[in-house]
Scaffold this active site. Structure first.
Site, PDB file in Angstrom:
ATOM      1  N   GLY A   4       1.435   4.129   4.642  1.00 43.56           N
ATOM      2  CA  GLY A   4       2.210   3.434   3.625  1.00 43.56           C
ATOM      3  C   GLY A   4       2.784   2.160   4.222  1.00 43.56           C
ATOM      4  O   GLY A   4       3.550   2.210   5.178  1.00 43.56           O
ATOM      5  N   SER A   5       2.426   1.001   3.698  1.00 43.88           N
ATOM      6  CA  SER A   5       2.731  -0.223   4.411  1.00 43.88           C
ATOM      7  C   SER A   5       2.443  -1.447   3.542  1.00 43.88           C
ATOM      8  O   SER A   5       2.304  -1.335   2.325  1.00 43.88           O
ATOM      9  CB  SER A   5       1.904  -0.279   5.690  1.00 43.88           C
ATOM     10  OG  SER A   5       0.565   0.112   5.405  1.00 43.88           O
ATOM     11  N   ARG A   6       2.315  -2.618   4.192  1.00 46.22           N
ATOM     12  CA  ARG A   6       2.116  -3.860   3.459  1.00 46.22           C
ATOM     13  C   ARG A   6       1.377  -4.867   4.335  1.00 46.22           C
ATOM     14  O   ARG A   6       1.505  -4.850   5.564  1.00 46.22           O
ATOM     15  CB  ARG A   6       3.481  -4.416   3.059  1.00 46.22           C
ATOM     16  CG  ARG A   6       3.430  -5.655   2.197  1.00 46.22           C
ATOM     17  CD  ARG A   6       4.828  -5.953   1.704  1.00 46.22           C
ATOM     18  NE  ARG A   6       5.277  -7.260   2.100  1.00 46.22           N
ATOM     19  CZ  ARG A   6       6.542  -7.660   2.024  1.00 46.22           C
ATOM     20  NH1 ARG A   6       7.472  -6.820   1.639  1.00 46.22           N
ATOM     21  NH2 ARG A   6       6.873  -8.873   2.365  1.00 46.22           N
ATOM     22  N   MET A  22       0.838  -1.191   0.000  1.00 43.85           N
ATOM     23  CA  MET A  22       0.000   0.000   0.000  1.00 43.85           C
ATOM     24  C   MET A  22       0.877   1.246   0.000  1.00 43.85           C
ATOM     25  O   MET A  22       1.747   1.383   0.864  1.00 43.85           O
ATOM     26  CB  MET A  22      -0.900   0.019   1.244  1.00 43.85           C
ATOM     27  CG  MET A  22      -1.876  -1.136   1.332  1.00 43.85           C
ATOM     28  SD  MET A  22      -2.711  -1.188   2.953  1.00 43.85           S
ATOM     29  CE  MET A  22      -1.421  -1.934   3.953  1.00 43.85           C
TER      30      MET A  22
END
Length: 239
Positions: free
Chosen positions: A196-198, A109
């Site tokens: 902002g990440s996963r 993301m």
């Protein structure tokens, strides 16, 4: 009758135009808006810069409704973003699972993605485990091992499915509402990550991936894998 139909039409238009904002975002939106007013008093052009950033903050915390296909054979994307990896990997060691590799599907993301996380399968949450770590770019493969993360195991009808929220380069806060023991429905919201990440999903060998690296996934809607399906790789067309 016509007046009621007109009111219903207006109501539908408003709902489609203005996406709901998750309550987690309210404090941040208020901070951005307050800073915008202060900046405007200091220097006029700064007001417009702040207004743009406030609009982005509102956009970031959007929480749109999703239509989830309810079928225990399916695995649904846990987040909006780009499929960054599909392949064998070991689940996080803190989950205490066997040392056998599982099929890992990662959804990355960026700062413009909807960051609400949703359950990819239904089942009982048997474990929730947080691990501190680094804040590398979440798109890197080593982020699964080195970054701060929050992991949970969902006991699905097809076996345990670990789901891992991974902090990224900008992200500094992982939020998880799921508790163990507890139940999650397929597509149910269980957390979010700022900014902002996963999210990684680890699946048993019986699951067949239905997405490819680079594909755009929609949280709560896109089918990323299937149980009981043929093992043929999906056909990919780039245009």
């Amino acid at each position: 009758m016509r007046n009621r139909e007109a009111k219903m039409s207006l109501s539908d238009t408003i709902r489609k135009t203005f996406v709901p904002i998750h309550r987690e975002g309210y404090p941040f939106i208020a901070i951005f808006a307050g800073a915008t007013l202060v900046l405007g008093l200091i220097w006029g052009p700064l007001f417009w810069i702040g207004l743009i950033l406030t609009g982005w903050c509102v956009f970031f915390f959007r929480d749109p409704p999703r239509v989830t296909p309810i079928d225990d054979r399916l695995v649904i994307s846990p987040a909006d973003g780009v499929v960054s990896s599909v392949g064998p990997a070991l689940p996080p060691p803190e989950l205490g699972m066997s040392a056998s590799e599982m099929t890992r599907i990662s959804i990355f993301m960026n700062v413009f993605s909807c960051h609400i996380n949703r359950a990819p399968v239904r089942g009982r949450v048997s474990l929730v485990e947080h691990r501190p770590g680094r804040f590398l770019n979440a798109d890197l493969d080593k982020a699964s091992v080195e970054n701060e993360r929050n992991s949970l195991i969902i006991e699905s009808p097809h076996g345990p499915v670990p789901v891992v929220q991974i902090a990224g380069l900008v992200a500094r806060r992982i939020v998880c509402w799921a508790e163990a023991p507890g139940e999650l429905a397929m597509g149910e919201r269980f957390g979010l990550i700022r900014f902002g990440s996963r999210v990684d999903v680890y699946l048993p060998a019986e699951a067949t991936p239905r997405v490819s690296v680079g594909q755009i996934a929609i949280g709560g809607e896109t089918i990323i894998a299937e149980f009981g399906g043929e093992k043929a790789a999906p056909i990919v067309r780039i245009s």
